[in-house]
Design an enzyme around this catalytic site. Structure first.
Site, PDB file in Angstrom:
ATOM      1  N   ASP A  58     -18.066   1.166   4.749  1.00  0.00           N
ATOM      2  CA  ASP A  58     -17.636  -0.044   5.465  1.00  0.00           C
ATOM      3  C   ASP A  58     -18.450  -1.262   5.018  1.00  0.00           C
ATOM      4  OD1 ASP A  58     -15.724   1.212   6.943  1.00  0.00           O
ATOM      5  OD2 ASP A  58     -16.943   1.428   8.755  1.00  0.00           O
TER       6      ASP A  58
ATOM      7  N   HIS B  61       0.825  -1.216   0.000  1.00  0.00           N
ATOM      8  CA  HIS B  61       0.000   0.000   0.000  1.00  0.00           C
ATOM      9  C   HIS B  61       0.861   1.269   0.000  1.00  0.00           C
ATOM     10  CE1 HIS B  61      -4.215  -1.109   0.174  1.00  0.00           C
ATOM     11  NE2 HIS B  61      -4.066  -1.897   1.223  1.00  0.00           N
TER      12      HIS B  61
HETATM   13  N1  BES Z   1      -6.818  -0.961   3.988  1.00  0.00           N
HETATM   14  C1  BES Z   1      -7.228  -2.257   4.354  1.00  0.00           C
HETATM   15  C2  BES Z   1      -8.167  -2.291   5.521  1.00  0.00           C
HETATM   16  C3  BES Z   1      -9.461  -1.539   5.299  1.00  0.00           C
HETATM   17  C4  BES Z   1     -10.086  -1.524   4.065  1.00  0.00           C
HETATM   18  C5  BES Z   1     -10.043  -0.883   6.362  1.00  0.00           C
HETATM   19  C6  BES Z   1     -11.269  -0.805   3.893  1.00  0.00           C
HETATM   20  C7  BES Z   1     -11.214  -0.174   6.197  1.00  0.00           C
HETATM   21  C8  BES Z   1     -11.840  -0.138   4.962  1.00  0.00           C
HETATM   22  C9  BES Z   1      -6.029  -3.164   4.635  1.00  0.00           C
HETATM   23  O1  BES Z   1      -4.952  -2.925   3.786  1.00  0.00           O
HETATM   24  C10 BES Z   1      -6.461  -4.571   4.342  1.00  0.00           C
HETATM   25  O2  BES Z   1      -6.814  -4.827   3.228  1.00  0.00           O
HETATM   26  N2  BES Z   1      -6.427  -5.452   5.336  1.00  0.00           N
HETATM   27  C11 BES Z   1      -6.812  -6.826   5.201  1.00  0.00           C
HETATM   28  C12 BES Z   1      -5.619  -7.719   5.070  1.00  0.00           C
HETATM   29  C13 BES Z   1      -5.149  -7.994   3.692  1.00  0.00           C
HETATM   30  C14 BES Z   1      -4.003  -8.991   3.725  1.00  0.00           C
HETATM   31  C15 BES Z   1      -6.203  -8.459   2.740  1.00  0.00           C
HETATM   32  C16 BES Z   1      -7.507  -7.254   6.463  1.00  0.00           C
HETATM   33  O3  BES Z   1      -7.538  -6.467   7.413  1.00  0.00           O
HETATM   34  O4  BES Z   1      -8.013  -8.365   6.520  1.00  0.00           O
HETATM   35 ZN    ZN Z   2      -5.379  -3.450   1.797  1.00  0.00          ZN
END
Ligand code: BES
Ligand code: ZN
Length: 638
Positions: free
Chosen positions: A405, A330
């Site tokens: 969300d 990211h």
């Molecule tokens: N940016 C996201 C988390 C997010 C997305 C928070 C949309 C709020 C709204 C983060 O980079 C993410 O994608 N996290 C994933 C893990 C990833 C390995 C797919 C998660 O938290 O599961």
């Molecule tokens: Zn992500």
């Protein structure tokens, strides 16, 4: 909006006045916030931040009021002023506690609260003002903050605070233009009151630390010189310690977790080297990872310079480390080049999953990258089968009127990554890799939409490169605007999974008992694939056999454990119950909790689900609560 009466802050602002980002009241085309100076005192007793936000603005329409996003903020007063002296190109003003400003009271009003968007705060500025200072404190239920009691931490000694601003929660702790299309620099002073008991508490932000020995104890200073959208502003306060991983990377974690975290994250420098070789220099100086207490609602969050991560990735064997590759990726896709609105989340997440797999391939080999791609493909198919609105299976979606969300799904992640994989296979890495690198270079520190990418793809790849012999030319329209996955999309395969499939077939047909399965040398990924592939009608007795042979209920790999517990509930294998309850009481990661509560509901165990939730809810993050409240109320998709 006209004549604002500062004594009557109730004028209303209808959602019809929302601008080009449907999730923000701000009107950056009229006034654009350039920098935010933050000054807070942290109160764990009151569960509030109290202080001020000083906004430096660029006024394009001198008549227009400054409209900001807020949610549940208690605003005390607003002042207007002028920045003392000019800010040189490339310089960042220090506004957290700026002196020498002749402040004057400014008229302000807040609009009607909206359940999703919060409340607009409108400030009338005198014609020559370019500073607005908002004195406020956060509400104890701020959706972007989680206040943990000591018992919710690994060490159990100190309380813990952390923020989670994506998608639109920054507004619950900072009055700002909370749109990913608006970038700001920031500086901050964070005061953590000092007592004998609290002197080891540290404050961290998604920024460069400017702490110096001669600053008063408990006072932490930060500056973020690169412009970022509000959803990347982040804060954490707790008793954590640092361990270096390399010259420009390290890990922060509670004392009892630190060594384990550092060992798990040992490959971070190599990950950075791979990403840089593909996509150009890392532009954020440092890359640190903060391992949070288990209540964290996500796996990871790419706060610039300081990824926030769940401790559930600490499996002991680096098997879940692709999550860190993801958050690191990211730093290019998302933080450097950002989706302008949440409708185009795929430009952040699809690109990031694609890059994550490239990093995994370079570090751990093609076999592992393929396994992860296959697990991702499976997630995507499951998600597509569950979607209620076919329009949600497009990459570019329309989230107007909805909570971003709720719009978050595997479509942006896995369909997005698959689209890029098809382009890579179609044009070859020799053409595709430099194309992606140019995308980042030419759009660095800006926010973009799907249309921008379509134009860039046409100009910079399609019209200048030939597809490889027999390969499919780019079909952006089908991928970005069409529903589902276009036929003929890349289909990942894996030899390691093929072996698991053989074992599954033999076990399912009753030909091989649990103990006789050829599991020797299976990786956690293979185990996951095995558990996901078990036949739906498998009796609880077979789960008992597997458990006796492989101690799955005692697994310390949270991906495997969550999958196993879900299976246990669905197949009525009650020996998992104790571990399940313990899990639901400690882990706050929404991705794990939703399927587990759903499994309880579908196994006709609503009473258990409600009992456990009633006890555990107070410890869950507001975002997790919101999803689970809806699930348990039976309100459809959560
Ligand atoms: N940016 C996201 C988390 C997010 C997305 C928070 C949309 C709020 C709204 C983060 O980079 C993410 O994608 N996290 C994933 C893990 C990833 C390995 C797919 C998660 O938290 O599961
Ligand atoms: Zn992500």
């Amino acid at each position: 909006m006209s004549a604002l009466d500062p004594t009557n802050p109730t004028s209303s602002l209808s959602s019809a006045e929302v601008g080009s980002d449907p999730h923000s009241y701000a009107r950056p085309e009229e006034i654009r916030v350039r920098h935010i100076g933050l000054s807070w005192t942290v109160s764990f007793e009151e569960r509030r931040l109290a202080g001020s936000a000083t906004l430096w603005v660029e006024r394009r329409d001198r008549e227009a009021p400054l409209v900001l996003d807020t949610r549940d903020l208690e605003i005390e007063r607003v002042e207007a002023g002028r920045l003392p002296g000019a800010v040189a190109e490339g310089e960042v003003p220090r506004l957290a506690e700026v002196q020498d400003v002749a402040w004057s009271e400014a008229a302000w009003a807040v609009g009607e609260p909206d359940a999703v968007l919060g409340q607009a705060l409108s400030v009338t500025l005198p014609p020559d003002a370019d500073l607005a200072r908002i004195h406020y404190r956060t509400g104890p239920e701020a959706t972007g903050l989680q206040w943990l009691g000591p018992r919710q931490t690994a060490d159990g000694t100190d309380p813990f605070l952390y923020s989670q601003s994506q998608a639109i929660h920054a507004r619950s702790w900072i009055p700002c233009q909370d749109s990913p299309g608006v970038r700001v620099t920031y500086d901050a002073v964070v005061r953590v009151p000092q007592t004998e008991a609290s002197k080891d508490r540290v404050a961290l932000m998604s920024a460069r630390s400017e702490d110096r020995a001669d600053h008063p104890a408990g006072e932490h200073r930060f500056v973020m010189p690169q412009p970022i959208p509000a959803y990347l502003i982040a804060l954490a306060v707790g008793r954590v310690e640092f361990e270096a991983l390399g010259d420009r990377s390290g890990v922060w974690a509670e004392p009892s977790v630190r060594a384990r975290a550092a060992a798990e994250l040992a490959d971070v420098e190599r990950m950075m080297a791979v990403a840089e070789s593909l996509y150009g220099p890392y532009r954020w100086e440092r890359y640190d990872v903060l391992v949070l207490p288990p209540a964290f609602p996500f796996g990871g969050m790419e706060n610039p310079r300081l990824t926030f991560a769940t401790p559930t990735i600490l499996a002991g064997d680096r098997s879940l480390i692709s999550l860190v590759a993801h958050e690191l990726a990211h730093s290019w896709s998302g933080n450097l080049v950002t989706n302008a609105t949440w409708d185009d989340l795929w430009l952040n997440e699809g690109f990031t999953v694609y890059i994550e797999r490239r990093i995994v391939e370079a570090l751990y080999g093609e076999g592992r990258a393929r396994m992860e791609a296959m697990l991702g493909r499976q997630d995507l198919e499951d998600e597509l089968a569950r979607l209620h609105e076919p329009g949600d299976s497009r990459l570019s979606v329309d989230l107007r009127g909805r909570d971003p969300d709720d719009g978050m799904s595997d479509v942006a992640y896995e369909k997005g990554a698959l689209f890029l994989r098809e382009l890579e296979e179609g044009y070859g890495r020799d053409a595709f890799d430099p194309f992606i690198r140019r995308w980042f270079d030419e759009h660095a520190f800006t926010s973009v939409d799907s249309e921008e990418f379509e134009g860039f793809l046409e100009r910079e790849l399609v019209s200048v490169a030939e597809p490889r012999p027999g390969a499919r030319p780019a079909r952006p329209d089908a991928w970005i605007h069409g529903e589902g996955v276009p036929p003929g999309a890349p289909a990942p395969s894996s030899d390691a999974f093929a072996k698991v499939d053989e074992a599954l077939a033999a076990f399912g047909a009753g030909k091989t008992g649990a103990r006789a399965l050829p599991t020797e040398g299976w990786t956690p990924h293979q185990w996951l694939h095995f558990l996901r592939g078990l036949p739906a009608e498998l009796p609880a007795a077979s789960l008992a056999e597997l458990d006796a042979a492989y101690s799955l209920t005692a697994s310390s790999n949270y991906e495997i454990l969550a999958q196993w517990l879900e299976l246990g509930v669905l197949r009525d294998y009650r020996a998992v119950d104790e571990r399940l309850e313990q899990f639901l009481h400690t882990v706050g990661r929404r991705k794990f909790l939703l399927p587990l509560y759903e499994a309880l509901l579908s196994a006709d165990r609503r009473a258990d689900a409600e009992r456990i939730y009633a006890q555990a809810r107070a410890g869950y993050h507001p975002i997790t609560r919101h999803s689970l409240d809806r699930l348990l109320a039976g309100d459809g998709p959560s």
